[in-house]
Structures are given as C-alpha cells and as structure tokens.
Design a protein around this motif. Structure first.
Motif, PDB file in Angstrom:
ATOM      1  N   UNK A 130       0.819  -1.212   0.000  1.00  0.00           N
ATOM      2  CA  UNK A 130       0.000   0.000   0.000  1.00  0.00           C
ATOM      3  C   UNK A 130       0.852   1.261   0.000  1.00  0.00           C
ATOM      4  N   UNK A 131       1.977   1.255   0.721  1.00  0.00           N
ATOM      5  CA  UNK A 131       2.878   2.413   0.684  1.00  0.00           C
ATOM      6  C   UNK A 131       3.436   2.610  -0.723  1.00  0.00           C
ATOM      7  N   UNK A 132       3.768   1.516  -1.386  1.00  0.00           N
ATOM      8  CA  UNK A 132       4.279   1.603  -2.754  1.00  0.00           C
ATOM      9  C   UNK A 132       3.234   2.230  -3.676  1.00  0.00           C
ATOM     10  N   UNK A 133       2.000   1.767  -3.575  1.00  0.00           N
ATOM     11  CA  UNK A 133       0.927   2.323  -4.404  1.00  0.00           C
ATOM     12  C   UNK A 133       0.710   3.801  -4.100  1.00  0.00           C
ATOM     13  N   UNK A 225       2.846  10.842 -16.983  1.00  0.00           N
ATOM     14  CA  UNK A 225       3.868  10.234 -16.112  1.00  0.00           C
ATOM     15  C   UNK A 225       3.767   8.721 -16.167  1.00  0.00           C
ATOM     16  N   UNK A 226       4.901   8.088 -16.367  1.00  0.00           N
ATOM     17  CA  UNK A 226       5.010   6.634 -16.350  1.00  0.00           C
ATOM     18  C   UNK A 226       5.877   6.239 -15.166  1.00  0.00           C
ATOM     19  N   UNK A 227       5.347   5.386 -14.286  1.00  0.00           N
ATOM     20  CA  UNK A 227       6.089   4.949 -13.113  1.00  0.00           C
ATOM     21  C   UNK A 227       6.324   3.445 -13.202  1.00  0.00           C
ATOM     22  N   UNK A 228       7.598   3.052 -13.193  1.00  0.00           N
ATOM     23  CA  UNK A 228       7.946   1.639 -13.144  1.00  0.00           C
ATOM     24  C   UNK A 228       7.982   1.203 -11.687  1.00  0.00           C
ATOM     25  N   UNK A 241      15.794  -2.792 -13.518  1.00  0.00           N
ATOM     26  CA  UNK A 241      16.419  -1.472 -13.470  1.00  0.00           C
ATOM     27  C   UNK A 241      16.754  -0.916 -14.843  1.00  0.00           C
ATOM     28  N   UNK A 242      16.939  -1.775 -15.837  1.00  0.00           N
ATOM     29  CA  UNK A 242      17.355  -1.246 -17.133  1.00  0.00           C
ATOM     30  C   UNK A 242      16.281  -0.363 -17.758  1.00  0.00           C
ATOM     31  N   UNK A 243      14.989  -0.738 -17.600  1.00  0.00           N
ATOM     32  CA  UNK A 243      13.925   0.136 -18.113  1.00  0.00           C
ATOM     33  C   UNK A 243      13.865   1.428 -17.300  1.00  0.00           C
ATOM     34  N   UNK A 244      14.050   1.324 -15.988  1.00  0.00           N
ATOM     35  CA  UNK A 244      14.048   2.515 -15.137  1.00  0.00           C
ATOM     36  C   UNK A 244      15.115   3.508 -15.585  1.00  0.00           C
ATOM     37  N   UNK A 245      16.323   2.983 -15.830  1.00  0.00           N
ATOM     38  CA  UNK A 245      17.428   3.851 -16.229  1.00  0.00           C
ATOM     39  C   UNK A 245      17.178   4.441 -17.612  1.00  0.00           C
ATOM     40  N   UNK A 253      14.907  14.534 -22.296  1.00  0.00           N
ATOM     41  CA  UNK A 253      14.721  15.058 -23.642  1.00  0.00           C
ATOM     42  C   UNK A 253      13.264  15.148 -24.083  1.00  0.00           C
ATOM     43  N   UNK A 254      12.328  14.646 -23.267  1.00  0.00           N
ATOM     44  CA  UNK A 254      10.909  14.674 -23.635  1.00  0.00           C
ATOM     45  C   UNK A 254      10.097  15.290 -22.492  1.00  0.00           C
ATOM     46  N   UNK A 255       8.861  15.678 -22.800  1.00  0.00           N
ATOM     47  CA  UNK A 255       7.995  16.269 -21.781  1.00  0.00           C
ATOM     48  C   UNK A 255       7.425  15.224 -20.834  1.00  0.00           C
ATOM     49  N   UNK A 256       7.323  14.005 -21.303  1.00  0.00           N
ATOM     50  CA  UNK A 256       6.799  12.938 -20.451  1.00  0.00           C
ATOM     51  C   UNK A 256       7.759  12.659 -19.297  1.00  0.00           C
ATOM     52  N   UNK A 257       7.188  12.310 -18.150  1.00  0.00           N
ATOM     53  CA  UNK A 257       7.958  12.005 -16.955  1.00  0.00           C
ATOM     54  C   UNK A 257       8.028  10.484 -16.806  1.00  0.00           C
ATOM     55  N   UNK A 258       9.208   9.916 -16.963  1.00  0.00           N
ATOM     56  CA  UNK A 258       9.388   8.468 -16.961  1.00  0.00           C
ATOM     57  C   UNK A 258      10.295   8.110 -15.795  1.00  0.00           C
ATOM     58  N   UNK A 259       9.727   7.478 -14.778  1.00  0.00           N
ATOM     59  CA  UNK A 259      10.460   7.305 -13.528  1.00  0.00           C
ATOM     60  C   UNK A 259      10.280   5.915 -12.931  1.00  0.00           C
ATOM     61  N   UNK A 260      11.333   5.461 -12.259  1.00  0.00           N
ATOM     62  CA  UNK A 260      11.218   4.303 -11.400  1.00  0.00           C
ATOM     63  C   UNK A 260      10.806   4.750 -10.013  1.00  0.00           C
ATOM     64  N   UNK A 261      10.544   3.797  -9.144  1.00  0.00           N
ATOM     65  CA  UNK A 261      10.119   4.125  -7.788  1.00  0.00           C
ATOM     66  C   UNK A 261      10.864   3.256  -6.790  1.00  0.00           C
ATOM     67  N   UNK A 262      11.500   3.895  -5.826  1.00  0.00           N
ATOM     68  CA  UNK A 262      12.117   3.196  -4.711  1.00  0.00           C
ATOM     69  C   UNK A 262      11.292   3.543  -3.480  1.00  0.00           C
TER      70      UNK A 262
END
Length: 321
Positions: A130-133, A225-228, A241-245, A253-262
């Motif tokens: 639940x904290x992750x979500x 926003x895309x969150x892995x 991690x490779x997709x996150x990186x 370089x783009x307006x979209x926000x593409x992020x991993x989550x720790x």
C-alpha cells in the motif's frame, strides 16, 4: 523463537524453519510479537539474491540478513530507549527486517497503530504494497486517467482503490482470473490475454511488467507520467532497473515524466493508510494465508504470479505465552 532462515541464495528450498535467538530492541526500536507477515515480491528477490546488482547490499556470497520477511502486524512486547509513540501491548503494523519470525525488532518510525477494523492478517498485507501504491500515485498530481498494469496483485489492488478515491478514471490491466476482482474494485478492465491496451493516460503504473518503454509511451499523454514499480524481465544483473534507467535518461529530452520508484514505509504514510482503511476508502485483498512453518510455500505461491491481492504468513496467536 521460531523463524524462517536461510544461509545461501536460491529457490524457496533454501528457507528453513528453525529456532533462533530472540532479538533485543535497540535505541528507538520496538520488539514486536509478530501475528502475521505479508509476502511481497522483495522477499523472493532477497531469497534468490537477484538481481546481482543488489548483492553488495544483500551480501555477495550469502544473505547478510538470515531471516526473511519485511511487512508485519503484531503486538509490542517491549520498547527500546527513546521510544515515545508506543508502549507494551499496543497493536501495530509496519516493517521490520526478519518478519517471518515469532519476534522482530521494528524502528519506531516504521510503525503505526493497527487499523481498528482490520485483523492482524489483513493489516500485515498493507505496509509494503500500500505504501508503494500511495507513493507511485504521488508522481502525478490530479491524474484524470490512470492505467494500472498488474491491477490484480498486491500493489495493484491498492493502486486501483487509491486512484479511484482520488477521483481518477482507472483502467486495470490483468489476467482473466483477476478481472472480476479488479472490476469490483472500481476499475475498467483490460484482460491482457484477450486484448491490447488502448487509449491514452495521464498516469501509467507498470507494476512488475515487461512491456517495452516505447510501447508504454504510446499510451501516455504528451505530459503524462510513467512509473515503473518493480520489474521481472531484466536479467540476472539488472532486473527491472534497465527500463528505469532508460526512462530516466529519456526524460531529459521529452515532456513525459518516466520514472522508477524506490518505495519506503515511513510512519507518516502508514498513518495515512490507517486513516483511509478505517474510513472504508481502501481495503486489503487477501488471497491465501500460510502458517509460519510453510512460509516457503507462501513465497513459491506469490512468485508464481497468480495471486489475487496478497499472500500472508500467519504466526500462531499463542506465541510468547
């Protein structure tokens, strides 16, 4: 005390049910009599020692921490020096390394009072998932359309409920076996065994997915926003991690926000979740429970990917008497 331990990396066969010494709470810690412990994906990764990039923290040749498990619910058996928020006998939920045991030490700032309307088993299914979500959804304020890939699992069931509570239109991607559950939680369902993802979304949560970054971006609004949230298809070295990186680099370089989550499990978020649960806004979804002695089977079942909601390990309520 009884606990689930391991001294080598591998599949669930490395887990053993043994007697070990009971821990002692240190400064700012609680000694918790565990009643139930959740099984999250991280348990398998720590058991297997994968991905290898994590070995410096986990222990290169064998686990640095022998007892598995992290999220839990139970009663405070003793408090360490400096603890001010809890006392002996309080019912709590939170996280503590080594939760697959009769007793575990928990940092005071990683615990909150157990929601009054939940059993110990239900409460143990909350902290990590639940904290992750909750933290994943914070990545995009006022998201009108949310896509949750992996909507029928532990994190996904909370993400659907939290996004709905925030006023979003939620679409959940899941298998046929989980479609009825995801629909009951309030999402429009895409059954990935029968159809492809369609439409565009302000926020996409990709939970332990393996879709290509380019494919996901096609379904994201221009400033979306895309969150892995995890990943299981990146090989032994990098895992997800490779997709996150790749996403993090492309975001430059783009307006979209593409992020991993720790994700973490701070007391502030646990308290917020307690409020939402007691208000009836979100409810844990439990698939199965296993006794402590069968924790290895619980990990196997969780890792197979067919779980609807969460799996929980139950510790005897007679512990410590």
């Amino acid at each position: 005390m009884k606990a689930i331990v391991q001294d080598a990396y591998g599949e669930a066969d490395v887990l053993r049910f043994e007697d070990i010494d009971r821990p002692t709470p240190g400064q700012g810690e609680l000694l918790v009599e565990v009643r139930a412990a959740g099984v999250d994906a991280g348990v398998w990764h720590l058991m297997a020692g994968l991905p290898l990039i994590g070995r410096p923290a986990m222990g290169w040749h064998k686990p640095r921490m022998r007892v598995r498990g992290l999220e839990l619910a139970g009663r405070v058996a003793a408090v360490g020096a400096g603890v001010t928020r809890f006392k002996e006998g309080d019912e709590i939920f939170g996280t503590g390394w080594g939760a697959f045991a009769e007793y575990v030490t928990v940092r005071e700032d990683r615990a909150a009072r157990k929601p009054a309307n939940l059993t110990f088993e239900q409460a143990a299914a909350v902290p990590v998932s639940a904290c992750t979500a909750l933290q994943a959804l914070r990545k995009k304020e006022n998201a009108g359309r949310v896509l949750v890939i992996g909507a029928g699992g532990g994190i996904g069931t909370y993400a659907v409920q939290l996004a709905k509570a925030g006023g979003a239109h939620v679409t959940g991607v899941c298998s046929t076996a989980k479609a009825d559950l995801v629909e009951k939680l309030g999402a429009e369902v895409i059954d990935y065994t029968k159809e492809e993802i369609t439409g565009t979304y302000d926020l996409i949560l990709d939970i332990a997915g393996n879709r290509r970054l380019r494919t996901l971006r096609e379904h994201l609004t221009s400033d979306g926003t895309l969150v892995f949230v995890g990943g299981e298809n990146g090989g032994r070295w990098l895992g997800g991690l490779q997709r996150n990186l790749g996403g993090l680099l492309l975001s430059l370089f783009v307006k979209q926000n593409l992020r991993g989550l720790l994700a973490t499990e701070p007391a502030t978020d646990l308290e917020r979740l307690r409020e939402l649960i007691e208000a009836g806004t979100i409810t844990p979804v439990l698939d199965r429970t296993f006794p402590l002695a069968e924790a290895a089977d619980a990990v196997r079942y969780q890792h197979a990917g067919r779980v609807r909601g969460k799996v929980v390990v139950v510790v005897s309520p007679q512990v410590g008497l």
